[in-house]
Design a protein around this motif. Structure first.
Motif, PDB file in Angstrom:
ATOM      1  N   LEU A 166       0.923  -6.038  18.949  1.00  0.00           N
ATOM      2  CA  LEU A 166      -0.628  -6.064  18.637  1.00  0.00           C
ATOM      3  C   LEU A 166      -0.957  -5.953  17.482  1.00  0.00           C
ATOM      4  O   LEU A 166      -1.953  -6.741  16.677  1.00  0.00           O
ATOM      5  CB  LEU A 166      -1.324  -4.950  19.627  1.00  0.00           C
ATOM      6  N   GLU A 167      -0.059  -5.300  16.435  1.00  0.00           N
ATOM      7  CA  GLU A 167      -0.599  -5.140  14.974  1.00  0.00           C
ATOM      8  C   GLU A 167      -0.466  -6.480  14.308  1.00  0.00           C
ATOM      9  O   GLU A 167      -1.052  -6.781  13.600  1.00  0.00           O
ATOM     10  CB  GLU A 167       0.277  -4.165  14.349  1.00  0.00           C
ATOM     11  N   ALA A 168       0.652  -7.192  14.747  1.00  0.00           N
ATOM     12  CA  ALA A 168       0.841  -8.386  13.994  1.00  0.00           C
ATOM     13  C   ALA A 168      -0.355  -9.509  14.394  1.00  0.00           C
ATOM     14  O   ALA A 168      -0.776 -10.203  13.586  1.00  0.00           O
ATOM     15  CB  ALA A 168       2.038  -9.130  14.580  1.00  0.00           C
ATOM     16  N   PHE A 169      -0.768  -9.359  15.790  1.00  0.00           N
ATOM     17  CA  PHE A 169      -1.952 -10.074  16.226  1.00  0.00           C
ATOM     18  C   PHE A 169      -3.196  -9.835  15.555  1.00  0.00           C
ATOM     19  O   PHE A 169      -3.956 -10.434  15.161  1.00  0.00           O
ATOM     20  CB  PHE A 169      -2.050  -9.798  17.602  1.00  0.00           C
ATOM     21  N   ARG A 170      -3.180  -8.482  15.226  1.00  0.00           N
ATOM     22  CA  ARG A 170      -4.451  -7.966  14.770  1.00  0.00           C
ATOM     23  C   ARG A 170      -4.700  -8.388  13.255  1.00  0.00           C
ATOM     24  O   ARG A 170      -5.798  -8.840  12.731  1.00  0.00           O
ATOM     25  CB  ARG A 170      -4.602  -6.527  14.515  1.00  0.00           C
ATOM     26  N   ARG A 171      -3.483  -8.325  12.397  1.00  0.00           N
ATOM     27  CA  ARG A 171      -3.519  -8.741  11.176  1.00  0.00           C
ATOM     28  C   ARG A 171      -3.972 -10.130  10.954  1.00  0.00           C
ATOM     29  O   ARG A 171      -4.616 -10.669  10.071  1.00  0.00           O
ATOM     30  CB  ARG A 171      -2.185  -8.536  10.460  1.00  0.00           C
ATOM     31  N   GLN A 172      -3.213 -11.019  11.857  1.00  0.00           N
ATOM     32  CA  GLN A 172      -3.663 -12.376  11.855  1.00  0.00           C
ATOM     33  C   GLN A 172      -5.081 -12.912  12.147  1.00  0.00           C
ATOM     34  O   GLN A 172      -5.718 -13.536  11.567  1.00  0.00           O
ATOM     35  CB  GLN A 172      -2.736 -13.271  12.989  1.00  0.00           C
ATOM     36  N   GLU A 179       0.296  -8.149   1.434  1.00  0.00           N
ATOM     37  CA  GLU A 179       0.496  -7.110   0.552  1.00  0.00           C
ATOM     38  C   GLU A 179      -0.894  -6.570   0.168  1.00  0.00           C
ATOM     39  O   GLU A 179      -1.679  -7.232  -0.219  1.00  0.00           O
ATOM     40  CB  GLU A 179       1.102  -7.727  -0.548  1.00  0.00           C
ATOM     41  N   ALA A 180      -0.772  -5.315   0.230  1.00  0.00           N
ATOM     42  CA  ALA A 180      -2.143  -4.413  -0.271  1.00  0.00           C
ATOM     43  C   ALA A 180      -2.175  -4.357  -1.545  1.00  0.00           C
ATOM     44  O   ALA A 180      -1.195  -4.370  -2.186  1.00  0.00           O
ATOM     45  CB  ALA A 180      -2.079  -3.034   0.293  1.00  0.00           C
ATOM     46  N   PRO A 181      -3.225  -4.487  -2.109  1.00  0.00           N
ATOM     47  CA  PRO A 181      -3.624  -4.431  -3.755  1.00  0.00           C
ATOM     48  C   PRO A 181      -3.344  -2.840  -3.960  1.00  0.00           C
ATOM     49  O   PRO A 181      -3.675  -1.877  -3.525  1.00  0.00           O
ATOM     50  CB  PRO A 181      -5.025  -4.802  -3.806  1.00  0.00           C
ATOM     51  N   VAL A 182      -2.812  -2.691  -5.503  1.00  0.00           N
ATOM     52  CA  VAL A 182      -2.625  -1.717  -5.975  1.00  0.00           C
ATOM     53  C   VAL A 182      -3.959  -0.882  -6.492  1.00  0.00           C
ATOM     54  O   VAL A 182      -4.734  -1.857  -7.008  1.00  0.00           O
ATOM     55  CB  VAL A 182      -1.815  -1.734  -7.236  1.00  0.00           C
ATOM     56  N   ALA A 183      -4.306   0.177  -6.130  1.00  0.00           N
ATOM     57  CA  ALA A 183      -5.425   1.035  -6.452  1.00  0.00           C
ATOM     58  C   ALA A 183      -5.859   1.416  -7.633  1.00  0.00           C
ATOM     59  O   ALA A 183      -6.767   1.639  -8.197  1.00  0.00           O
ATOM     60  CB  ALA A 183      -5.576   2.320  -5.378  1.00  0.00           C
ATOM     61  N   GLY A 184      -4.645   1.644  -8.416  1.00  0.00           N
ATOM     62  CA  GLY A 184      -4.636   2.154  -9.892  1.00  0.00           C
ATOM     63  C   GLY A 184      -3.513   2.652 -10.192  1.00  0.00           C
ATOM     64  O   GLY A 184      -2.547   2.889  -9.630  1.00  0.00           O
ATOM     65  N   GLU A 185      -3.428   3.410 -11.729  1.00  0.00           N
ATOM     66  CA  GLU A 185      -2.514   4.078 -11.974  1.00  0.00           C
ATOM     67  C   GLU A 185      -2.505   5.764 -11.992  1.00  0.00           C
ATOM     68  O   GLU A 185      -3.680   6.064 -12.441  1.00  0.00           O
ATOM     69  CB  GLU A 185      -2.225   3.633 -13.737  1.00  0.00           C
ATOM     70  N   TYR A 186      -1.728   6.608 -11.439  1.00  0.00           N
ATOM     71  CA  TYR A 186      -1.847   7.589 -11.306  1.00  0.00           C
ATOM     72  C   TYR A 186      -0.542   8.438 -11.615  1.00  0.00           C
ATOM     73  O   TYR A 186       0.354   7.941 -11.418  1.00  0.00           O
ATOM     74  CB  TYR A 186      -2.194   7.981  -9.751  1.00  0.00           C
ATOM     75  N   ASP A 187      -0.826   9.914 -11.999  1.00  0.00           N
ATOM     76  CA  ASP A 187       0.458  10.573 -12.283  1.00  0.00           C
ATOM     77  C   ASP A 187       0.964  11.244 -10.939  1.00  0.00           C
ATOM     78  O   ASP A 187       2.180  11.738 -10.871  1.00  0.00           O
ATOM     79  CB  ASP A 187       0.144  11.644 -13.283  1.00  0.00           C
ATOM     80  N   LEU A 188      -0.148  11.498  -9.936  1.00  0.00           N
ATOM     81  CA  LEU A 188       0.156  12.458  -8.767  1.00  0.00           C
ATOM     82  C   LEU A 188      -0.696  11.573  -7.625  1.00  0.00           C
ATOM     83  O   LEU A 188      -1.847  11.491  -7.787  1.00  0.00           O
ATOM     84  CB  LEU A 188       0.033  13.574  -9.053  1.00  0.00           C
TER      85      LEU A 188
END
Length: 621
Positions: A166-172, A179-188
């Motif tokens: 179902l997860e694969a079906f959902r994504r399609q 690939e999820a985009p990178v949200a930013g640069e963080y130390d923690l």
């Protein structure tokens, strides 16, 4: 003649290649949710957040959204839903709702059949306008739930039921990127914005770290939010490091009490406090769903928005698991424990003779209000029967209404929460409708019933040191002593009276408070022993079940968070791991703990629910 045959074959082949038109709609993405609530607590189990009609017996307002169909035509309609009382009673359940498409009502009711999350056939609809409004109409107010709606022009084409498929079906179907985009640069990156996570993020931020704080609900505070309503417990300003816990004087609610009106928990005060921290970026409504690693280090955490499904990737050299359930540690392969250790394993006198899987439970708290006039409540009887001997003749239920001690607090959590709601409704229905002398209840109505369960115990991530009973009761000294735990050893078990009436299905708990001297917990309990860059703060730190009984209250978990933030700043300063702070920079950590990161000179406004302590011995450092 030959040409005509070839053309006919080509025509038939072209018909066979025509694809069905379909449309997949996530219920949690509806633009107008009306009175329905987004519930993400179990998306790891059943695959998705969903909309919940939590009306406490009064139907909630419709949820609606406009969708765009790929083409006009006849569509078969399927709705993914769940008959939530099915574990206790076979047959039609109370969570009934209907679906309308372009003003046409589909098969009703939905949500009241079956015994698991399923695709229920809602009927067939003729779509004449590509842009069409669809609505969910609650019929009962008793927690009907809708995950998704699927429209297709192909008869018999139903989405899969298996969660992975179902997860694969959902994504399609939703066109989600791989690939999820990178949200930013963080130390923690801190995952979980309860009291521990908030404190960790701000502590690190004030010491120069750029911090991402991720929370899977629209409000922060965890068990101390208006969604769960547990008041803060334990003491601050104890032990050698009296500044620890000082952050709570800045954001902590000034009123005590469990299961009180929403304003007692001051959600907005907490949100405003975080908004004022320049180095802390708060990401609300994002739930962690994945982890990437290189060797023994986490490289990123992937999160999903609980309404729009958007995914983000957070990369950092350091992570802190403040989820309560130890979710990040679990996904990263960290060592963990669940249940109770046997008495011989750590020599704990309070432990059971043999290890088992029992945990403390989760609470669905509630209260009623005086409506000043007769207030009916529907008959509610779905497998748990109440009578004059076994009912709870009360007008509210707080921490003692506790369920699921004999179930898995991760894998069985939806059932645990649902049973908590089931007994509240069933008991209230008996008091209102069938108890003979019930004049005191006639004008009362349910004012609030939690649908986000307050959990006490699940996974405990193992660190370089595991806190145990002897450390606390014998005041064992450790060179890395840090925050002071002050609450009693407070372990819950099933109420024997409740067990007599509901054996194996208890919903009430009791405890015995074993008072302790304030005790300084080793810093080594706050980082993973096998995931090099993972801190933890909250009820998922490195302790035994017995020791969890004292460290789990929220003022204490907030102090844990402060220590984690301080240690994270030293990791950044010296380019070391959390273990490296213990090995090489412990004196620096002690200096930070002594100084604190809080605003100085504020009065201690956290004098409620401090708990009793033994005072004839000092905290051992």
């Amino acid at each position: 003649m030959k040409t005509r045959v070839i053309l006919s074959l080509l025509f038939l082949l072209s018909l066979g290649s025509v694809r069905a038109a379909d449309l997949f709609v996530e219920a949690e993405s509806f633009s107008n949710k009306g009175g329905w609530k987004v519930d993400q607590q179990f998306m790891d189990l059943m695959g998705s957040p969903y909309l919940l009609a939590h009306g406490m017996g009064v139907p909630v307002d419709d949820a609606s959204t406009e969708v765009t169909f790929p083409e006009k035509g006849e569509y078969y309609v399927y709705v993914r839903t769940y008959n939530w009382t099915s574990p206790w009673k076979k047959g039609e359940g109370p969570g009934k709702f209907s679906l309308s498409v372009g003003g046409k009502k589909m098969t009703s009711p939905l949500g009241a059949e079956g015994s698991a999350w399923m695709w229920q056939i809602a009927g067939k609809v003729s779509v004449k306008n590509l842009k069409t409004v669809i609505k969910l109409h609650d019929l009962t107010g008793f927690d009907g739930r809708c995950d998704a709606i699927y429209f297709t022009t192909e008869a018999g084409k139903m989405p899969p039921s298996d969660i992975k498929e179902l997860e694969a079906f959902r994504r399609q179907a939703l066109g989600l990127p791989d690939e999820a985009p990178v949200a930013g640069e963080y130390d923690l990156v801190v995952v979980g914005a309860g009291i521990a996570g908030m404190s960790a993020a701000v502590s690190a931020g004030r010491l120069g770290c750029k911090v991402a704080l991720i929370n899977d609900r629209p409000v922060v505070g965890g068990n101390n939010s208006s969604e769960i309503r547990v008041h803060l417990g334990g003491r601050i300003e104890e032990g050698t490091y009296k500044e620890l816990g000082g952050l709570q004087k800045e954001f902590g609610p000034e009123k005590g009490g469990n299961a009180q009106p929403a304003e007692y928990y001051e959600d907005q005060k907490k949100m405003d406090w975080l908004a004022g921290e320049k180095n802390v970026s708060l990401f609300l409504n994002y739930r962690a769903i994945g982890v990437t690693k290189e060797g023994d280090k986490i490289t990123s955490v992937v999160v999903k928005h609980i309404e729009n499904g958007k995914e983000l990737k957070f990369e950092a050299p350091l992570f802190s698991d403040c989820t309560g359930d130890g979710t990040i540690g679990y996904l990263a392969g960290a060592d963990y424990r669940m249940g109770r250790e046997g008495r011989d394993e750590y020599g704990e006198s309070i432990a059971p003779e043999k290890a088992d899987k029992l945990t403390m439970g989760s609470s669905v708290q509630w209260y009623s209000v005086d409506n000043k006039k007769s207030s009916p409540f529907p008959e509610f009887s779905y497998g748990v029967e109440f009578n004059d001997k076994n009912c709870e003749k009360v007008m509210m239920g707080e921490w003692t209404w506790e369920t699921g001690m004999n179930f898995d607090q991760i894998k069985d959590f939806e059932r645990i929460r649902d049973y908590g709601m089931l007994v509240v409704y069933s008991n209230w229905s008996y008091l209102k409708n069938r108890m003979k002398e019930n004049d005191q209840y006639k004008n009362r109505k349910l004012g609030w019933v939690a649908y986000v369960a307050g959990k006490r115990e699940s996974r405990r991530l193992m660190g370089d040191y595991i806190l145990k009973e002897d450390d606390i009761t014998k005041n064992v000294s450790h060179e890395d002593a840090s925050f002071a735990t002050t609450w009693s050893i407070d372990l819950h078990w099933q109420d024997p009276k409740n067990s007599e009436h509901f054996p194996g299905n208890e919903f009430k708990a009791v405890t015995k408070h074993i008072l302790i001297h304030p005790y300084a917990v080793p810093y080594r309990c706050l980082y993973s022993r096998n995931v090099e860059n993972l801190f933890m703060a909250g009820r998922n730190i490195s302790v035994t079940h017995v020791a969890l009984g004292t460290v789990r209250v929220m003022r204490t978990t907030g102090m844990m968070g402060e220590v984690v933030g301080m240690a994270a700043s030293l990791c950044k300063k010296y380019d070391v791991t959390p273990r490296g702070v213990y090995r090489s920079h412990l004196e620096d950590l002690k200096t930070l703990m002594k100084e604190g990161v809080n605003k100085k000179g504020l009065p201690n406004n956290q004098r409620y629910n401090e708990g009793g302590i033994l005072k004839d011995k000092p905290v051992v450092q």
